[in-house]
Design an enzyme around this catalytic site. Structure first.
Site, PDB file in Angstrom:
ATOM      1  N   ARG A  35      25.235 -22.681 -44.464  1.00  0.00           N
ATOM      2  CA  ARG A  35      25.176 -23.188 -43.092  1.00  0.00           C
ATOM      3  C   ARG A  35      24.018 -24.157 -42.877  1.00  0.00           C
ATOM      4  NH1 ARG A  35      25.570 -19.879 -37.785  1.00  0.00           N
ATOM      5  NH2 ARG A  35      25.056 -21.996 -37.119  1.00  0.00           N
ATOM      6  N   LYS A  36      23.226 -24.369 -43.896  1.00  0.00           N
ATOM      7  CA  LYS A  36      22.105 -25.290 -43.762  1.00  0.00           C
ATOM      8  C   LYS A  36      22.565 -26.724 -44.061  1.00  0.00           C
ATOM      9  CE  LYS A  36      19.467 -21.876 -42.634  1.00  0.00           C
ATOM     10  NZ  LYS A  36      20.407 -20.744 -42.673  1.00  0.00           N
TER      11      LYS A  36
END
Length: 383
Positions: A179-180
């Site tokens: 999710r980064k």
């Protein structure tokens, strides 16, 4: 369904992983070293140490900072629970401070109020990609003889006063979770400009072993390692690092594209009186790891009702950033604690889809659906 997020990985990353697998060196090795050197160069730090994830990065940062049993570390409750957990891992006590309502980052004034004789460090979080006020916290640490640690899990590619996050203080921890902004599947990195920290971090991530596998492998004479202190198995693999190198090459472009999407959202939502949009003051550069909007009390829909309407329309969203002190694991420690700003932000914020590549049709659909949901629940003239 339009997802909330997804990693931007291409055939280049797949080829890099494939090529690395065929070398036969798949654990921590030459690709990890290359990734570390390039990451340090990108951020402007002297050194970078790759680890298995950002939580392990935070844990090691606490150890090399000298945080131990009975110490207090001031941090936000409004962060993923790993922030507080890393403090607990070394036997210290997380002291939760309030955040600023515009930025979701720690409030320096409240942090100052919570400094005691037991305080050892301040752990700031660059929330959803927006840098915290590093100078203010550095000044507090200098004045009170404290260590500053940065949880930059969301902040790769962000900048503060013209310098990339990772170059401002001695212990900065990053995440490469899917999710980064860039990802290695999972993984983390610690940047530092202190050589003593660098050497100990490298030691601790590999069982406290005095000689790395690579040095032993390349030695032309017999070499026997010693385990000089109790360490951990917090290594990154060369397969992950090979992917990370390709991701790092694209980072500035990825951030630029993410900002374009965020600006499209800002332009569309700027006239909606019920929404507080992301805040970015002069000198603060966000990578927009997440795009988070706050629903004001005047909103005709509750946060949860709006999220359900988005879901019914095929749009994923998430509630705002959690508060650790409201989680079961911290309920006893935080009994009686009140952080009204943090709690209000958790209860009334929505994270909207933002990923690369996100097509114009998808962006416009999110915009139109959200505005339409609000309009359908209030008289048109109120918009």
């Amino acid at each position: 369904m339009i997802p909330l997020a997804k990693p931007y990985l291409t055939k280049e990353e797949a080829q890099a992983a494939y090529d690395t697998i065929l070398t036969g060196w798949i654990t921590q090795g030459p690709k990890v070293q290359e990734f570390e050197e390039k990451f340090a160069s990108y951020t402007g730090a002297s050194y970078a140490v790759a680890v298995s994830n950002c939580t392990t990065a935070l844990h090691l940062a606490m150890i090399v900072a000298g945080v131990s049993t009975g110490d207090e570390v001031i941090c936000p409750s409004m962060s993923y629970i790993a922030t507080a957990n890393a403090i607990k891992y070394v036997g210290a006590v997380p002291v939760f401070a309030e955040v600023l309502p515009e930025t979701y980052n720690l409030d320096p004034v409240d942090v100052q109020r919570k400094i005691t004789q037991k305080t050892k460090a301040i752990l700031i979080v660059h929330q959803i990609g927006l840098p915290a006020d590093i100078d203010a916290f550095a000044a507090l640490c200098q004045k009170n003889n404290l260590i500053l640690i940065e949880d930059a899990a969301c902040a790769i590619g962000s900048a503060y006063k013209g310098k990339k996050i990772g170059s401002h203080s001695d212990l900065v921890c990053f995440s490469f979770h899917p999710r980064k902004v860039i990802s290695t599947g999972d993984g983390g990195m610690i940047t530092t400009s202190r050589k003593d920290f660098y050497k100990r971090l490298k030691l601790l991530r590999q069982h406290g072993m005095s000689i790395s596998d690579r040095v032993r492998h390349e030695a032309k004479s017999l070499v026997f390692e010693d385990h000089v202190e109790v360490g951990y198995n917090y290594r990154m693999t060369d397969i992950q690092a090979a992917v990370g190198i390709k991701q790092l090459d694209k980072l500035d472009w990825i951030v630029s594209e993410r900002r374009k999407i965020a600006m499209a959202y800002n332009n569309a939502f700027s006239e909606i009186p019920f929404l507080q949009l992301p805040f970015e003051n002069d000198g603060y550069f966000s990578n927009y790891q997440s795009y988070c909007v706050y629903l004001k009390r005047s909103s005709p829909l509750s946060r949860n009702d709006l999220m359900q309407l988005l879901l019914d329309s095929g749009i994923a969203s998430r509630r705002g950033v959690m508060n650790a002190h409201r989680e079961t694991a911290y309920a006893k420690d935080a009994e009686g604690l009140s952080l009204p700003i943090s709690e209000d932000l958790q209860d009334n914020t929505i994270i909207l889809p933002l990923f690369i590549p996100m097509g114009k049709d998808e962006i416009n659909y999110v915009i139109d659906t959200l505005i339409g949901a609000l309009k359908s629940n209030v008289a048109s003239e109120a918009i």
